[in-house]
Motif scaffolding. Structure first.
Motif, PDB file in Angstrom:
ATOM      1  N   UNK A  33       0.781  -1.243  -0.078  1.00 31.99           N
ATOM      2  CA  UNK A  33      -0.091   0.068  -0.187  1.00 31.99           C
ATOM      3  C   UNK A  33       0.826   1.190  -0.111  1.00 31.99           C
ATOM      4  N   UNK A  34       1.754   1.274   0.716  1.00 29.58           N
ATOM      5  CA  UNK A  34       2.810   2.363   0.934  1.00 29.58           C
ATOM      6  C   UNK A  34       3.568   2.741  -0.419  1.00 29.58           C
ATOM      7  N   UNK A  35       4.052   1.602  -0.963  1.00 30.41           N
ATOM      8  CA  UNK A  35       4.697   1.569  -1.995  1.00 30.41           C
ATOM      9  C   UNK A  35       3.803   2.082  -3.371  1.00 30.41           C
ATOM     10  N   UNK A  36       2.653   1.770  -3.331  1.00 30.46           N
ATOM     11  CA  UNK A  36       1.694   2.140  -4.678  1.00 30.46           C
ATOM     12  C   UNK A  36       1.487   3.522  -4.390  1.00 30.46           C
ATOM     13  N   UNK A  37       1.185   3.810  -3.171  1.00 28.17           N
ATOM     14  CA  UNK A  37       0.830   5.395  -2.927  1.00 28.17           C
ATOM     15  C   UNK A  37       2.032   6.180  -3.145  1.00 28.17           C
ATOM     16  N   UNK A  38       3.096   5.731  -2.708  1.00 30.25           N
ATOM     17  CA  UNK A  38       4.398   6.724  -3.183  1.00 30.25           C
ATOM     18  C   UNK A  38       4.626   6.751  -4.738  1.00 30.25           C
ATOM     19  N   UNK A  45      -9.152   5.385  -3.605  1.00 33.05           N
ATOM     20  CA  UNK A  45      -9.274   4.093  -3.076  1.00 33.05           C
ATOM     21  C   UNK A  45      -9.509   2.775  -4.038  1.00 33.05           C
ATOM     22  N   UNK A  46     -10.389   3.058  -5.092  1.00 35.50           N
ATOM     23  CA  UNK A  46     -10.534   1.997  -6.163  1.00 35.50           C
ATOM     24  C   UNK A  46      -9.183   1.818  -7.042  1.00 35.50           C
ATOM     25  N   UNK A  47      -8.493   2.954  -7.181  1.00 34.65           N
ATOM     26  CA  UNK A  47      -7.229   2.671  -7.927  1.00 34.65           C
ATOM     27  C   UNK A  47      -6.074   2.035  -7.321  1.00 34.65           C
ATOM     28  N   UNK A  48      -6.302   1.967  -5.944  1.00 38.29           N
ATOM     29  CA  UNK A  48      -5.435   1.616  -4.957  1.00 38.29           C
ATOM     30  C   UNK A  48      -5.567   0.223  -5.026  1.00 38.29           C
ATOM     31  N   UNK A  49      -7.042  -0.331  -4.888  1.00 38.12           N
ATOM     32  CA  UNK A  49      -7.245  -1.659  -4.717  1.00 38.12           C
ATOM     33  C   UNK A  49      -7.066  -2.213  -6.189  1.00 38.12           C
ATOM     34  N   UNK A  50      -7.196  -1.736  -7.268  1.00 33.22           N
ATOM     35  CA  UNK A  50      -6.798  -2.400  -8.540  1.00 33.22           C
ATOM     36  C   UNK A  50      -5.296  -2.576  -8.668  1.00 33.22           C
ATOM     37  N   UNK A  52      -3.260  -3.322  -6.506  1.00 33.03           N
ATOM     38  CA  UNK A  52      -2.689  -4.353  -5.406  1.00 33.03           C
ATOM     39  C   UNK A  52      -3.508  -5.854  -5.605  1.00 33.03           C
ATOM     40  N   UNK A  53      -3.073  -6.578  -6.289  1.00 28.44           N
ATOM     41  CA  UNK A  53      -3.819  -7.846  -6.689  1.00 28.44           C
ATOM     42  C   UNK A  53      -4.094  -8.662  -5.509  1.00 28.44           C
ATOM     43  N   UNK A  54      -5.212  -9.254  -5.296  1.00 24.43           N
ATOM     44  CA  UNK A  54      -5.715  -9.972  -4.175  1.00 24.43           C
ATOM     45  C   UNK A  54      -5.954  -9.468  -3.077  1.00 24.43           C
ATOM     46  N   UNK A  55      -5.840  -8.069  -2.758  1.00 21.94           N
ATOM     47  CA  UNK A  55      -6.230  -7.479  -1.629  1.00 21.94           C
ATOM     48  C   UNK A  55      -7.722  -7.300  -1.486  1.00 21.94           C
ATOM     49  N   UNK A  56      -8.354  -7.640  -0.393  1.00 21.52           N
ATOM     50  CA  UNK A  56      -9.807  -7.556  -0.347  1.00 21.52           C
ATOM     51  C   UNK A  56     -10.224  -5.900   0.077  1.00 21.52           C
ATOM     52  N   UNK A  57     -11.600  -5.519   0.158  1.00 26.21           N
ATOM     53  CA  UNK A  57     -11.772  -4.302   0.267  1.00 26.21           C
ATOM     54  C   UNK A  57     -11.515  -4.261   2.041  1.00 26.21           C
ATOM     55  N   UNK A  58     -12.079  -5.205   2.650  1.00 23.17           N
ATOM     56  CA  UNK A  58     -11.940  -5.418   4.033  1.00 23.17           C
ATOM     57  C   UNK A  58     -10.324  -5.237   4.501  1.00 23.17           C
ATOM     58  N   UNK A  59      -9.306  -5.723   4.021  1.00 26.60           N
ATOM     59  CA  UNK A  59      -7.985  -5.562   4.179  1.00 26.60           C
ATOM     60  C   UNK A  59      -7.651  -4.379   3.955  1.00 26.60           C
ATOM     61  N   UNK A  60      -7.743  -3.837   2.736  1.00 24.52           N
ATOM     62  CA  UNK A  60      -7.268  -2.488   2.331  1.00 24.52           C
ATOM     63  C   UNK A  60      -7.798  -1.238   3.236  1.00 24.52           C
ATOM     64  N   UNK A  61      -8.999  -1.469   3.593  1.00 28.14           N
ATOM     65  CA  UNK A  61      -9.528  -0.646   4.470  1.00 28.14           C
ATOM     66  C   UNK A  61      -9.036  -0.520   5.854  1.00 28.14           C
TER      67      UNK A  61
END
Length: 111
Positions: A33-38, A45-50, A52-61
């Motif tokens: 998450x830190x890497x992709x935001x950097x 949110x949805x861009x970040x979720x896309x 990071x393959x495999x991450x669920x909404x709950x885990x991302x939140x």
């Protein structure tokens, strides 16, 4: 007798800074998450979720909330139509990026 047990302090009283840091950024999803935001600087949110393959909404939140609580991620809510939220790294987290780059390069070298 019980008071004597409580008075005994372990030799290792202070938290190791490395262990403390790993508690904050450790786990399966926080560093990605830190890497992709950097890379994006600011990301929704949805861009970040896309990204990071495999991450669920709950885990991302949950991961974003934890990073925000520790002061590593900044969340900005825009009350426009449609409403949206953007995430970016704080200055404190920006200081972590050189260390992550070094770990990234080190990881490429090990078998």
């Amino acid at each position: 007798m019980e008071q004597q047990v409580n008075d005994i302090k372990p030799a290792y009283c202070e938290i190791c800074p490395v262990l403390h840091s790993l508690e904050i950024i450790g786990g399966k999803w926080r560093i990605p998450i830190i890497w992709h935001i950097s890379i994006a600087k600011t990301i929704r949110y949805n861009e970040l979720k896309r990204s990071i393959p495999g991450i669920t909404n709950i885990m991302l939140t949950r991961s974003l909330q934890a990073l925000e609580e520790h002061g590593l991620v900044k969340r900005v809510e825009y009350n426009k139509i449609p409403p949206h939220v953007e995430y970016s790294l704080t200055e404190v987290c920006e200081e972590l990026l050189p260390a992550l780059r070094i770990i990234n390069e080190w990881g490429k070298k090990i078998p």
